[in-house]
Motif scaffolding. Structure first.
Motif, PDB file in Angstrom:
ATOM      1  N   ILE A  57       0.838  -1.194   0.000  1.00 56.65           N
ATOM      2  CA  ILE A  57       0.000   0.000   0.000  1.00 56.65           C
ATOM      3  C   ILE A  57       0.877   1.249   0.000  1.00 56.65           C
ATOM      4  O   ILE A  57       1.794   1.374   0.820  1.00 56.65           O
ATOM      5  N   LEU A  58       0.578   2.183  -0.902  1.00 53.31           N
ATOM      6  CA  LEU A  58       1.239   3.485  -0.891  1.00 53.31           C
ATOM      7  C   LEU A  58       0.467   4.405   0.052  1.00 53.31           C
ATOM      8  O   LEU A  58      -0.738   4.605  -0.115  1.00 53.31           O
ATOM      9  N   ILE A  59       1.166   4.953   1.041  1.00 52.13           N
ATOM     10  CA  ILE A  59       0.521   5.771   2.057  1.00 52.13           C
ATOM     11  C   ILE A  59       0.931   7.237   1.953  1.00 52.13           C
ATOM     12  O   ILE A  59       0.157   8.136   2.217  1.00 52.13           O
ATOM     13  N   HIS A  60       2.189   7.506   1.607  1.00 50.56           N
ATOM     14  CA  HIS A  60       2.750   8.861   1.571  1.00 50.56           C
ATOM     15  C   HIS A  60       2.706   9.510   2.948  1.00 50.56           C
ATOM     16  O   HIS A  60       2.281  10.660   3.108  1.00 50.56           O
ATOM     17  N   HIS A  61       3.145   8.743   3.941  1.00 45.26           N
ATOM     18  CA  HIS A  61       3.352   9.269   5.288  1.00 45.26           C
ATOM     19  C   HIS A  61       4.554  10.207   5.245  1.00 45.26           C
ATOM     20  O   HIS A  61       5.438  10.051   4.390  1.00 45.26           O
ATOM     21  N   HIS A 143      -7.473   1.680  -6.650  1.00 49.01           N
ATOM     22  CA  HIS A 143      -8.297   2.543  -5.818  1.00 49.01           C
ATOM     23  C   HIS A 143      -8.811   3.699  -6.676  1.00 49.01           C
ATOM     24  O   HIS A 143      -8.541   3.768  -7.879  1.00 49.01           O
ATOM     25  N   THR A 144      -9.541   4.604  -6.078  1.00 45.37           N
ATOM     26  CA  THR A 144     -10.166   5.706  -6.800  1.00 45.37           C
ATOM     27  C   THR A 144      -9.142   6.507  -7.607  1.00 45.37           C
ATOM     28  O   THR A 144      -8.013   6.719  -7.156  1.00 45.37           O
ATOM     29  N   LEU A 145      -9.571   6.957  -8.791  1.00 38.34           N
ATOM     30  CA  LEU A 145      -8.774   7.796  -9.686  1.00 38.34           C
ATOM     31  C   LEU A 145      -7.489   7.103 -10.154  1.00 38.34           C
ATOM     32  O   LEU A 145      -6.468   7.750 -10.382  1.00 38.34           O
ATOM     33  N   GLY A 146      -7.561   5.779 -10.273  1.00 34.69           N
ATOM     34  CA  GLY A 146      -6.457   5.040 -10.856  1.00 34.69           C
ATOM     35  C   GLY A 146      -5.265   4.826  -9.962  1.00 34.69           C
ATOM     36  O   GLY A 146      -4.206   4.388 -10.439  1.00 34.69           O
ATOM     37  N   LYS A 147      -5.375   5.105  -8.666  1.00 38.32           N
ATOM     38  CA  LYS A 147      -4.261   4.850  -7.762  1.00 38.32           C
ATOM     39  C   LYS A 147      -4.048   3.343  -7.662  1.00 38.32           C
ATOM     40  O   LYS A 147      -4.988   2.583  -7.433  1.00 38.32           O
ATOM     41  N   ARG A 148      -2.795   2.911  -7.839  1.00 41.22           N
ATOM     42  CA  ARG A 148      -2.481   1.493  -7.930  1.00 41.22           C
ATOM     43  C   ARG A 148      -1.696   1.035  -6.702  1.00 41.22           C
ATOM     44  O   ARG A 148      -0.646   1.590  -6.374  1.00 41.22           O
ATOM     45  N   HIS A 149      -2.227   0.021  -6.068  1.00 46.95           N
ATOM     46  CA  HIS A 149      -1.507  -0.689  -5.026  1.00 46.95           C
ATOM     47  C   HIS A 149      -1.272  -2.109  -5.555  1.00 46.95           C
ATOM     48  O   HIS A 149      -1.555  -2.374  -6.730  1.00 46.95           O
ATOM     49  N   ILE A 150      -0.766  -3.003  -4.736  1.00 50.28           N
ATOM     50  CA  ILE A 150      -0.407  -4.336  -5.246  1.00 50.28           C
ATOM     51  C   ILE A 150      -0.860  -5.399  -4.259  1.00 50.28           C
ATOM     52  O   ILE A 150      -0.705  -5.241  -3.044  1.00 50.28           O
ATOM     53  N   VAL A 151      -1.385  -6.504  -4.799  1.00 53.30           N
ATOM     54  CA  VAL A 151      -1.674  -7.682  -3.988  1.00 53.30           C
ATOM     55  C   VAL A 151      -1.004  -8.878  -4.657  1.00 53.30           C
ATOM     56  O   VAL A 151      -0.964  -8.977  -5.888  1.00 53.30           O
ATOM     57  N   LEU A 178     -12.115  -2.128  -2.671  1.00 56.91           N
ATOM     58  CA  LEU A 178     -13.028  -1.249  -1.941  1.00 56.91           C
ATOM     59  C   LEU A 178     -12.776  -1.304  -0.439  1.00 56.91           C
ATOM     60  O   LEU A 178     -12.692  -0.266   0.236  1.00 56.91           O
ATOM     61  N   VAL A 179     -12.652  -2.513   0.068  1.00 56.63           N
ATOM     62  CA  VAL A 179     -12.447  -2.690   1.510  1.00 56.63           C
ATOM     63  C   VAL A 179     -11.126  -2.066   1.953  1.00 56.63           C
ATOM     64  O   VAL A 179     -11.048  -1.405   2.990  1.00 56.63           O
ATOM     65  N   SER A 180     -10.082  -2.269   1.156  1.00 56.57           N
ATOM     66  CA  SER A 180      -8.784  -1.729   1.534  1.00 56.57           C
ATOM     67  C   SER A 180      -8.750  -0.210   1.387  1.00 56.57           C
ATOM     68  O   SER A 180      -8.136   0.490   2.199  1.00 56.57           O
ATOM     69  N   GLU A 181      -9.423   0.328   0.360  1.00 57.16           N
ATOM     70  CA  GLU A 181      -9.384   1.784   0.166  1.00 57.16           C
ATOM     71  C   GLU A 181     -10.001   2.522   1.347  1.00 57.16           C
ATOM     72  O   GLU A 181      -9.482   3.549   1.795  1.00 57.16           O
ATOM     73  N   ILE A 182     -11.097   1.993   1.862  1.00 57.59           N
ATOM     74  CA  ILE A 182     -11.733   2.633   3.021  1.00 57.59           C
ATOM     75  C   ILE A 182     -10.767   2.677   4.194  1.00 57.59           C
ATOM     76  O   ILE A 182     -10.588   3.715   4.841  1.00 57.59           O
TER      77      ILE A 182
END
Length: 399
Positions: A57-61, A143-151, A178-182
């Motif tokens: 997951i990309l968080i950008h902390h 995720h929304t607007l084409g944000k890409r994470h990886i599984v 959906l579940v992860s984006e929330i």
């Protein structure tokens, strides 16, 4: 004519109960790592031979780019590892499945029972082969607007995943997204609030303290710190050097405050405002311990600056204790969660007096009464303080 027999979708499709659980029964679970670990266990029970799985997951902390959530067969909980911002420059990333996905691949599949595919001689595949895994697949999680994470999923089943297994896993991806984006956005909101207003204020805001004028009266020890001669430094130094200097200074001051239970409410140019609520019996002592550690950190920072040919940084700290109004102040559309009141003004005046009196840390008599028996304080005398009718008895603390 007899109606066709009803088919139980769960019996016909062993992944259906997993989909139903993921869609309907995860709403009370706050953390995505717990959901992901439970998902993997349920996939195994449904006959899908997952042995290892990960979620990237990309968080950008402010301190790290993202997180890797790893589950391995037999683990009760998933393992979370932070990913640094410079990861994309490292060999562990270059040529990895994550690299391929971030570069636009819609699937990375590797048969681990064969020799590496051309161009895929990456250490992560060797590691999985050594652990007896036979097949590996990675997909982007949108995720929304084409944000890409990886599984990713891997198995040790001879022959790897079959087409039915892959089909079941693919069916899960939209719901997992959906579940992860929330959860990711909830965590991001919390992280941003902690970063910009502090952990306690962030919790209050998330709990609904968002109305202008809402707040409470808090009795607290107040600390205001300000860098001296910053105008001269900012006028004469290159911009990047000034930013680097400020970041080093704020690190030296802020980390001890957080370690000892204080909360930084704001950075004001080259200054900061922090409180230590007296709901903690040791709050005043904690503040002085934080000041002592911050002073040591500043000594180390100045030594480092000296080696780089920079002049040492000087600063002043004013400390007082009293009641403050803690809450939302501002315009209708732009609020600040902060503290105000005469006690804050007093701490600010004491910080200003540090220049006049040649002291680094000045404490009011009201604050000293809480800690005088436990700390070696130097009585400085009584001095008039702008905005207050009576002279204030002051003490210096040398840490």
């Amino acid at each position: 004519m007899n109606a066709p027999p009803k088919i139980d979708p769960v019996a016909a499709h062993p992944d259906s109960d997993v989909l139903h659980w993921l869609t309907n029964d995860t709403r009370d679970e706050r953390f995505i790592d717990n959901i992901f670990a439970e998902l993997c266990v349920r996939l195994q029970r449904a006959g899908i031979p997952v042995k290892r799985a990960s979620l990237h997951i990309l968080i950008h902390h402010p301190q790290w780019l993202g997180a890797r959530i790893m589950w391995v067969d037999g683990m009760r909980e998933a393992e979370i590892a932070r990913v640094d911002y410079d990861v994309r420059e490292r060999s562990e990333y270059i040529g990895s499945p994550a690299n391929e996905i971030h570069d636009g691949a819609t699937e990375v599949r590797e048969n681990l029972e064969r020799d590496p595919s051309p161009g895929r001689k990456h250490a992560v595949y060797d590691e999985m082969r050594e652990k007896g895994l036979t097949d590996y697949v990675a997909w982007p999680l949108y995720h929304t607007l084409g944000k890409r994470h990886i599984v990713t999923f891997a198995t040790d089943r001879p022959g790897g995943f079959d087409d039915a297994h892959i089909g079941c896993l693919l069916k899960l991806l939209p719901i997992l997204a959906l579940v992860s984006e929330i959860r990711v956005k909830n965590r991001l909101a919390r992280t941003l609030l902690e970063t910009y207003v502090g952990s306690h204020a962030g919790e209050l805001i998330l709990a609904g303290a968002t109305r202008r004028g809402s707040g409470t009266t808090v009795r607290a020890a107040i600390m205001i710190c300000d860098l001296r001669d910053f105008t001269r430094i900012s006028d004469n130094w290159p911009r990047d050097d000034v930013i680097d200097l400020l970041n080093g200074y704020f690190d030296a001051m802020s980390e001890p405050i957080a370690r000892h239970g204080g909360e930084i409410l704001k950075f004001i140019g080259d200054g900061l405002l922090a409180i230590f609520p007296l709901s903690h019996p040791s709050a005043c002592a904690d503040l002085l311990h934080a000041v002592a550690e911050a002073r040591q950190a500043m000594v180390a920072l100045n030594e480092k600056n000296s080696e780089a040919g920079r002049a040492p940084l000087n600063y002043g700290i004013g400390v007082h204790v009293g009641d403050v109004m803690y809450g939302n102040i501002g315009s209708r559309s732009r609020l600040d969660f902060t503290v105000i009141g005469p006690a804050v003004n007093m701490a600010s005046r004491l910080e200003t007096l540090t220049k006049q009196l040649g002291r680094t840390v000045l404490l009011s008599r009201a604050f000293a009464d809480f800690v005088e028996s436990d700390f070696d304080l130097e009585r400085v005398g009584e001095y008039p303080v702008r905005g207050f009718s009576e002279p204030i008895e002051l003490f210096a603390y040398h840490g």
